[in-house]
Design a protein around this motif. Structure first.
Motif, PDB file in Angstrom:
ATOM      1  N   GLU A   1      29.165  33.515  57.868  1.00  0.00           N
ATOM      2  CA  GLU A   1      27.864  33.070  57.167  1.00  0.00           C
ATOM      3  C   GLU A   1      27.199  32.132  57.816  1.00  0.00           C
ATOM      4  O   GLU A   1      26.157  32.017  57.986  1.00  0.00           O
ATOM      5  N   LEU A   2      27.891  31.264  58.484  1.00  0.00           N
ATOM      6  CA  LEU A   2      27.186  30.252  59.819  1.00  0.00           C
ATOM      7  C   LEU A   2      26.793  30.505  60.214  1.00  0.00           C
ATOM      8  O   LEU A   2      25.610  30.501  60.585  1.00  0.00           O
ATOM      9  N   GLN A   3      26.823  31.812  61.657  1.00  0.00           N
ATOM     10  CA  GLN A   3      26.235  32.285  62.296  1.00  0.00           C
ATOM     11  C   GLN A   3      24.903  32.651  61.497  1.00  0.00           C
ATOM     12  O   GLN A   3      24.049  32.625  62.623  1.00  0.00           O
ATOM     13  N   GLN A   4      25.355  33.313  60.782  1.00  0.00           N
ATOM     14  CA  GLN A   4      24.114  33.910  60.223  1.00  0.00           C
ATOM     15  C   GLN A   4      22.932  33.513  59.810  1.00  0.00           C
ATOM     16  O   GLN A   4      22.068  33.235  59.895  1.00  0.00           O
TER      17      GLN A   4
ATOM     18  N   ASN B   1      29.134  25.435  56.178  1.00  0.00           N
ATOM     19  CA  ASN B   1      30.443  26.334  56.882  1.00  0.00           C
ATOM     20  C   ASN B   1      31.998  26.798  56.253  1.00  0.00           C
ATOM     21  O   ASN B   1      32.944  26.638  56.995  1.00  0.00           O
ATOM     22  N   ASP B   2      31.202  27.137  54.883  1.00  0.00           N
ATOM     23  CA  ASP B   2      32.367  27.044  53.990  1.00  0.00           C
ATOM     24  C   ASP B   2      32.943  26.244  53.821  1.00  0.00           C
ATOM     25  O   ASP B   2      33.276  24.772  53.731  1.00  0.00           O
ATOM     26  N   LEU B   3      34.472  26.500  53.444  1.00  0.00           N
ATOM     27  CA  LEU B   3      35.439  25.742  52.137  1.00  0.00           C
ATOM     28  C   LEU B   3      36.178  24.976  53.315  1.00  0.00           C
ATOM     29  O   LEU B   3      37.603  23.919  53.317  1.00  0.00           O
ATOM     30  N   ASP B   4      37.017  25.429  54.335  1.00  0.00           N
ATOM     31  CA  ASP B   4      38.169  25.984  54.898  1.00  0.00           C
ATOM     32  C   ASP B   4      38.693  24.172  55.659  1.00  0.00           C
ATOM     33  O   ASP B   4      37.153  24.499  57.170  1.00  0.00           O
ATOM     34  N   GLY B   5      39.060  23.682  55.853  1.00  0.00           N
ATOM     35  CA  GLY B   5      39.485  22.510  56.752  1.00  0.00           C
ATOM     36  C   GLY B   5      39.562  23.185  58.322  1.00  0.00           C
ATOM     37  O   GLY B   5      39.520  22.505  59.228  1.00  0.00           O
TER      38      GLY B   5
ATOM     39  N   SER C   1      36.175  15.204  53.373  1.00  0.00           N
ATOM     40  CA  SER C   1      35.259  15.850  52.703  1.00  0.00           C
ATOM     41  C   SER C   1      35.431  15.141  51.656  1.00  0.00           C
ATOM     42  O   SER C   1      35.357  14.459  51.194  1.00  0.00           O
ATOM     43  N   ASP C   2      34.647  15.597  50.810  1.00  0.00           N
ATOM     44  CA  ASP C   2      33.989  15.480  49.469  1.00  0.00           C
ATOM     45  C   ASP C   2      34.918  15.882  48.151  1.00  0.00           C
ATOM     46  O   ASP C   2      34.609  15.463  47.165  1.00  0.00           O
ATOM     47  N   GLY C   3      36.298  16.165  48.827  1.00  0.00           N
ATOM     48  CA  GLY C   3      36.789  16.574  48.060  1.00  0.00           C
ATOM     49  C   GLY C   3      37.069  18.296  47.563  1.00  0.00           C
ATOM     50  O   GLY C   3      37.870  18.746  47.138  1.00  0.00           O
ATOM     51  N   VAL C   4      35.776  18.998  48.013  1.00  0.00           N
ATOM     52  CA  VAL C   4      35.347  20.564  47.860  1.00  0.00           C
ATOM     53  C   VAL C   4      34.988  20.903  49.240  1.00  0.00           C
ATOM     54  O   VAL C   4      35.749  21.446  50.238  1.00  0.00           O
ATOM     55  N   VAL C   5      33.740  20.047  49.870  1.00  0.00           N
ATOM     56  CA  VAL C   5      32.936  20.336  50.926  1.00  0.00           C
ATOM     57  C   VAL C   5      33.247  19.882  51.702  1.00  0.00           C
ATOM     58  O   VAL C   5      33.698  18.408  51.755  1.00  0.00           O
ATOM     59  N   PRO C   6      33.958  20.437  52.860  1.00  0.00           N
ATOM     60  CA  PRO C   6      33.960  19.824  54.485  1.00  0.00           C
ATOM     61  C   PRO C   6      33.164  18.467  54.555  1.00  0.00           C
ATOM     62  O   PRO C   6      32.010  19.195  55.131  1.00  0.00           O
ATOM     63  N   VAL C   7      33.065  17.590  55.297  1.00  0.00           N
ATOM     64  CA  VAL C   7      31.890  16.891  55.666  1.00  0.00           C
ATOM     65  C   VAL C   7      31.518  17.368  57.090  1.00  0.00           C
ATOM     66  O   VAL C   7      30.328  17.670  56.520  1.00  0.00           O
ATOM     67  N   GLN C   8      32.385  17.643  57.848  1.00  0.00           N
ATOM     68  CA  GLN C   8      31.709  18.433  58.759  1.00  0.00           C
ATOM     69  C   GLN C   8      30.609  19.692  58.520  1.00  0.00           C
ATOM     70  O   GLN C   8      29.600  20.321  59.185  1.00  0.00           O
ATOM     71  N   SER C   9      31.097  20.649  57.841  1.00  0.00           N
ATOM     72  CA  SER C   9      30.275  22.104  57.026  1.00  0.00           C
ATOM     73  C   SER C   9      28.890  21.609  56.697  1.00  0.00           C
ATOM     74  O   SER C   9      27.843  22.484  56.587  1.00  0.00           O
TER      75      SER C   9
ATOM     76  N   SER D   1      24.614  21.997  46.097  1.00  0.00           N
ATOM     77  CA  SER D   1      26.370  22.782  46.423  1.00  0.00           C
ATOM     78  C   SER D   1      25.613  24.178  47.388  1.00  0.00           C
ATOM     79  O   SER D   1      24.748  23.889  48.062  1.00  0.00           O
ATOM     80  N   ASN D   2      26.014  25.194  45.681  1.00  0.00           N
ATOM     81  CA  ASN D   2      25.362  26.229  47.056  1.00  0.00           C
ATOM     82  C   ASN D   2      24.104  26.719  45.866  1.00  0.00           C
ATOM     83  O   ASN D   2      23.366  27.456  46.843  1.00  0.00           O
ATOM     84  N   GLY D   3      23.715  25.834  46.037  1.00  0.00           N
ATOM     85  CA  GLY D   3      21.888  25.840  45.452  1.00  0.00           C
ATOM     86  C   GLY D   3      21.455  25.663  46.917  1.00  0.00           C
ATOM     87  O   GLY D   3      19.977  26.088  46.928  1.00  0.00           O
ATOM     88  N   GLY D   4      21.280  24.497  48.049  1.00  0.00           N
ATOM     89  CA  GLY D   4      21.404  24.589  48.630  1.00  0.00           C
ATOM     90  C   GLY D   4      21.518  25.895  49.495  1.00  0.00           C
ATOM     91  O   GLY D   4      20.577  26.529  50.492  1.00  0.00           O
ATOM     92  N   LEU D   5      22.777  26.938  49.889  1.00  0.00           N
ATOM     93  CA  LEU D   5      22.057  27.884  50.088  1.00  0.00           C
ATOM     94  C   LEU D   5      21.403  28.686  49.760  1.00  0.00           C
ATOM     95  O   LEU D   5      20.519  29.727  50.865  1.00  0.00           O
ATOM     96  N   ALA D   6      20.894  28.970  48.697  1.00  0.00           N
ATOM     97  CA  ALA D   6      20.228  29.475  47.891  1.00  0.00           C
ATOM     98  C   ALA D   6      19.034  29.597  48.625  1.00  0.00           C
ATOM     99  O   ALA D   6      18.191  30.300  48.485  1.00  0.00           O
TER     100      ALA D   6
END
Length: 273
Positions: free
Chosen positions: A190-193, A168-172, A220-228, A136-141
């Motif tokens: 964030e993704l663009q950065q 690419n955040d959580l918004d569907g 999604s996995d119930g939280v994070v969209p697959v495409q994200s 999750s956010n550990g991957g972002l870190a």
């Protein structure tokens, strides 16, 4: 006069004892030399704890037999480190689990803490290279660290696994329900950065991105969209030596269960070893 000499002598004895114990402690630390093996650094997601990766570590250790030993590095709120557990020269591909006392900190702060840990294990254990796993956010870190904070003097991150990481955040609305894409529905700031900073990545890095898909419908996995999760391809593909993806489906592909999934264990083990 005698009392002064006795006091002075006692101070010398105390100084020698303290100095000697410091030298002994330093020697003990330096005796742990991991330069000939590749530790595996793990970083949990938001609200994660020391228990987050315990199951995966135990299963991979027992099933694949290519790692021994683990240590937890607790990063306290003030940035100081506390080590829990021990490693030795006989440790083989040991797991080094990074745990944030403040487990809801901003990603940039977590990345800075990762940098502190990497520098410290370099000093304590003579680590020269390592593999990394982030959920999750550990991957972002870990990605933020790899793009912005890793330098030529630091140990080399050879392989990176990101699991259910919301690049690419959580918004569907920003993420279409498809795995066959050349761009996301809408790029977040964030993704663009991450894309803009991707040229800073080590060209020799190897990356595996794992996404969870609960209903096998690319949502999604119930939280994070697959495409994200798979928007990692926009960051890493073409900028690292090797980039690959895996989509895990079914009830056990729920976001918080991804690091408790034996299918994920196998995918991760095949990659890191």
């Amino acid at each position: 006069m005698w009392h002064k000499l006795a006091l002075f002598g006692g101070c010398i004895f105390l100084a020698i004892a303290v100095f000697g114990s410091i030298r002994a402690y330093s020697a003990k630390i330096k005796d742990v030399d991991l330069s000939k093996t590749t530790p595996i650094v793990l970083v949990h997601g938001t609200h994660g704890t020391a228990n987050s990766f315990n199951g995966m570590i135990s299963r991979i250790t027992e099933t694949y037999g290519k790692s021994t030993d683990k240590v937890i590095v607790l990063v306290k709120k003030d940035g100081t480190l506390e080590y829990q557990g021990t490693l030795s020269n006989k440790s083989k591909n040991p797991f080094i689990q990074v745990v944030f006392e403040n487990n809801d900190a901003p990603i940039d702060q977590e990345a800075a803490w990762v940098a502190t840990v990497i520098k410290d294990i370099q000093k304590k254990y003579n680590v020269t290279q390592y593999n990394a796993i982030g959920h999750s956010n550990g991957g972002l870190a870990l990605t933020t660290y790899a793009e912005k904070l890793a330098d030529d003097s630091a140990p080399i991150m050879e392989k990176l696994v990101v699991i259910g990481t919301p690049f690419n955040d959580l918004d569907g609305d920003d993420n279409a329900a498809t795995t066959d894409f050349t761009d996301v529905a809408n790029r977040t700031t964030e993704l663009q950065q991450y894309i803009d900073d991707s040229t800073n990545l080590d060209a020799k890095l190897q990356v595996l991105s794992i996404a969870g898909d609960l209903d096998n419908n690319a949502v999604s996995d119930g939280v994070v969209p697959v495409q994200s999760a798979l928007s990692s391809r926009l960051i890493f593909a073409g900028n690292v030596a090797n980039y690959s993806e895996e989509v895990v489906t079914g009830a056990n592909a729920q976001h918080s269960d991804l690091h408790e999934n034996t299918t994920v264990d196998g995918i991760v083990a095949d990659f890191i070893y």
